[in-house]
Design a protein around this motif. Structure first.
Motif, PDB file in Angstrom:
ATOM      1  N   VAL A 124       0.840  -1.204   0.000  1.00 33.62           N
ATOM      2  CA  VAL A 124       0.000   0.000   0.000  1.00 33.62           C
ATOM      3  C   VAL A 124       0.872   1.249   0.000  1.00 33.62           C
ATOM      4  O   VAL A 124       0.615   2.208  -0.738  1.00 33.62           O
ATOM      5  CB  VAL A 124      -0.974  -0.017   1.206  1.00 33.62           C
ATOM      6  N   TRP A 125       1.911   1.216   0.774  1.00 27.86           N
ATOM      7  CA  TRP A 125       2.836   2.359   0.841  1.00 27.86           C
ATOM      8  C   TRP A 125       3.441   2.620  -0.538  1.00 27.86           C
ATOM      9  O   TRP A 125       3.489   3.741  -1.026  1.00 27.86           O
ATOM     10  CB  TRP A 125       3.930   2.060   1.875  1.00 27.86           C
ATOM     11  N   ARG A 126       3.840   1.527  -1.173  1.00 29.19           N
ATOM     12  CA  ARG A 126       4.468   1.601  -2.478  1.00 29.19           C
ATOM     13  C   ARG A 126       3.491   2.061  -3.568  1.00 29.19           C
ATOM     14  O   ARG A 126       3.862   2.751  -4.513  1.00 29.19           O
ATOM     15  CB  ARG A 126       5.013   0.200  -2.803  1.00 29.19           C
ATOM     16  N   ALA A 127       2.231   1.669  -3.434  1.00 28.11           N
ATOM     17  CA  ALA A 127       1.259   1.884  -4.523  1.00 28.11           C
ATOM     18  C   ALA A 127       0.447   3.163  -4.362  1.00 28.11           C
ATOM     19  O   ALA A 127      -0.353   3.482  -5.242  1.00 28.11           O
ATOM     20  CB  ALA A 127       0.308   0.701  -4.598  1.00 28.11           C
ATOM     21  N   GLU A 128       0.661   3.876  -3.286  1.00 25.61           N
ATOM     22  CA  GLU A 128      -0.213   5.001  -2.946  1.00 25.61           C
ATOM     23  C   GLU A 128      -0.501   5.931  -4.144  1.00 25.61           C
ATOM     24  O   GLU A 128      -1.637   6.187  -4.490  1.00 25.61           O
ATOM     25  CB  GLU A 128       0.415   5.795  -1.811  1.00 25.61           C
ATOM     26  N   ARG A 129       0.564   6.392  -4.774  1.00 26.78           N
ATOM     27  CA  ARG A 129       0.441   7.323  -5.884  1.00 26.78           C
ATOM     28  C   ARG A 129      -0.342   6.696  -7.049  1.00 26.78           C
ATOM     29  O   ARG A 129      -1.174   7.327  -7.677  1.00 26.78           O
ATOM     30  CB  ARG A 129       1.859   7.697  -6.346  1.00 26.78           C
ATOM     31  N   TRP A 130      -0.037   5.421  -7.304  1.00 24.48           N
ATOM     32  CA  TRP A 130      -0.677   4.722  -8.417  1.00 24.48           C
ATOM     33  C   TRP A 130      -2.153   4.483  -8.155  1.00 24.48           C
ATOM     34  O   TRP A 130      -2.984   4.607  -9.053  1.00 24.48           O
ATOM     35  CB  TRP A 130       0.051   3.406  -8.713  1.00 24.48           C
ATOM     36  N   LEU A 131      -2.472   4.139  -6.918  1.00 29.91           N
ATOM     37  CA  LEU A 131      -3.882   3.889  -6.592  1.00 29.91           C
ATOM     38  C   LEU A 131      -4.697   5.158  -6.800  1.00 29.91           C
ATOM     39  O   LEU A 131      -5.847   5.113  -7.223  1.00 29.91           O
ATOM     40  CB  LEU A 131      -4.018   3.401  -5.137  1.00 29.91           C
ATOM     41  N   PHE A 132      -4.055   6.277  -6.532  1.00 30.35           N
ATOM     42  CA  PHE A 132      -4.718   7.559  -6.730  1.00 30.35           C
ATOM     43  C   PHE A 132      -5.019   7.778  -8.221  1.00 30.35           C
ATOM     44  O   PHE A 132      -6.078   8.279  -8.592  1.00 30.35           O
ATOM     45  CB  PHE A 132      -3.830   8.671  -6.173  1.00 30.35           C
ATOM     46  N   LEU A 133      -4.091   7.381  -9.080  1.00 33.21           N
ATOM     47  CA  LEU A 133      -4.280   7.522 -10.527  1.00 33.21           C
ATOM     48  C   LEU A 133      -5.260   6.482 -11.085  1.00 33.21           C
ATOM     49  O   LEU A 133      -6.104   6.788 -11.904  1.00 33.21           O
ATOM     50  CB  LEU A 133      -2.940   7.343 -11.249  1.00 33.21           C
ATOM     51  N   TRP A 134      -5.098   5.243 -10.638  1.00 27.22           N
ATOM     52  CA  TRP A 134      -5.894   4.142 -11.201  1.00 27.22           C
ATOM     53  C   TRP A 134      -7.340   4.146 -10.699  1.00 27.22           C
ATOM     54  O   TRP A 134      -8.241   3.717 -11.391  1.00 27.22           O
ATOM     55  CB  TRP A 134      -5.262   2.785 -10.849  1.00 27.22           C
ATOM     56  N   ARG A 135      -7.516   4.554  -9.456  1.00 24.22           N
ATOM     57  CA  ARG A 135      -8.836   4.561  -8.818  1.00 24.22           C
ATOM     58  C   ARG A 135      -9.592   3.239  -8.999  1.00 24.22           C
ATOM     59  O   ARG A 135     -10.711   3.219  -9.552  1.00 24.22           O
ATOM     60  CB  ARG A 135      -9.694   5.712  -9.352  1.00 24.22           C
ATOM     61  N   PRO A 136      -9.026   2.134  -8.561  1.00 26.50           N
ATOM     62  CA  PRO A 136      -9.737   0.850  -8.711  1.00 26.50           C
ATOM     63  C   PRO A 136     -10.997   0.820  -7.841  1.00 26.50           C
ATOM     64  O   PRO A 136     -10.985   1.297  -6.720  1.00 26.50           O
ATOM     65  CB  PRO A 136      -8.710  -0.187  -8.238  1.00 26.50           C
ATOM     66  N   GLN A 137     -12.063   0.249  -8.412  1.00 23.74           N
ATOM     67  CA  GLN A 137     -13.335   0.198  -7.668  1.00 23.74           C
ATOM     68  C   GLN A 137     -13.434  -1.063  -6.816  1.00 23.74           C
ATOM     69  O   GLN A 137     -14.203  -1.104  -5.870  1.00 23.74           O
ATOM     70  CB  GLN A 137     -14.497   0.234  -8.657  1.00 23.74           C
ATOM     71  N   ARG A 138     -12.707  -2.098  -7.221  1.00 24.21           N
ATOM     72  CA  ARG A 138     -12.735  -3.359  -6.467  1.00 24.21           C
ATOM     73  C   ARG A 138     -11.337  -3.963  -6.418  1.00 24.21           C
ATOM     74  O   ARG A 138     -10.545  -3.760  -7.343  1.00 24.21           O
ATOM     75  CB  ARG A 138     -13.651  -4.398  -7.143  1.00 24.21           C
TER      76      ARG A 138
END
Ligand SMILES: [Zn+2]
Ligand SMILES: [Zn+2]
Length: 250
Positions: A124-138
């Motif tokens: 989660v720490w590593r992916a923070e920026r990417w999750l913000f861009l990708w915005r996965p719903q599930r």
């Protein structure tokens, strides 16, 4: 007399329960996920020695699969330049090397599932920026065939997905993709054999018509054939973008 016996039985039960709880810390003391040495309760998840040796994936890394690259001028790894993947993009927290490789092996084959807390937090720490861009719903874990899961006692990807779900607040669908074929072990197979082995191995068993982007969770990325195959079935079910997040990249 009967009453007294019952009371003392309950006391014994309570005592055993209490003792059991405090004994847990002695029986299962926290261990460093990298070297397996016992570490003080309430301190960091990783011991001081291993903290400096964590094989984090750092720039530059492949913009498709997240593999660490050797030269900064490249954007994609050789594998992603050669073939088309069905997933949209993905990243990994660590390189599958040295102590990290040993750690994953112990987690899977010596039942060190307590390491998964550390992996999930790092991911989660590593992916923070990417999750913000990708915005996965599930969030959907890579499923395991029920026979294999029974044998191991747990599916590490499912446990990781649940932890990542609770850390990020993204809803987890642990059984949205089912593995219906008990496939051969991928380890001994070549790239093409892996793809053939996985053909029709997965199926979507949930309604995903409202879901446009999904984050697939796994412990290790090897050639990407598993995540590609899952991406294909998810896309057939209407999902537009399939991203992935794994603990370690080979
Ligand atoms: Zn350590
Ligand atoms: Zn790549």
């Amino acid at each position: 007399m009967k009453k007294k016996n019952l009371l003392s039985d309950q006391r014994v039960v309570r005592y055993v329960k209490r003792a059991g709880k405090s004994a847990l810390g002695i029986l299962y003391p926290p261990r460093c996920p990298l070297c397996d040495r016992i570490i003080p309760v309430g301190k960091d998840r990783v011991c001081g020695e291993c903290r400096g040796e964590l094989p984090w994936i750092i720039q530059p890394y492949c913009l498709k699969c997240g593999k660490m690259l050797d030269r900064s001028e490249k954007e994609y790894c050789d594998d992603c330049l050669k073939r088309t993947h069905d997933f949209t993009q993905g990243i990994a927290a660590f390189r599958y090397a040295g102590k990290m490789r040993d750690s994953v092996q112990r987690m899977k084959f010596s039942n060190r599932r307590e390491y998964l807390d550390f992996y999930a937090e790092a991911m989660v720490w590593r992916a923070e920026r990417w999750l913000f861009l990708w915005r996965p719903q599930r969030i959907i874990p890579v499923p395991m065939h029920w026979m294999k899961k029974n044998r191991r006692g747990f599916n590490q990807s499912e446990l990781l997905a649940k932890k990542i779900g609770s850390l990020t607040g993204i809803p987890v669908m642990p059984h949205a993709v089912r593995k219906r074929k008990n496939t051969k072990d991928q380890k001994k197979l070549s790239g093409q054999e892996r793809r053939t082995n996985l053909k029709n191995a997965f199926e979507v068993s949930a309604d995903l018509s409202d879901v446009q982007s999904v984050l697939v969770i796994d412990d290790v990325y090897t050639t990407g054939s598993t995540i590609d195959e899952i991406s294909r079935v998810l896309k057939r079910a209407g999902v537009r973008n399939v991203f992935f997040l794994v603990a370690a990249h080979r």
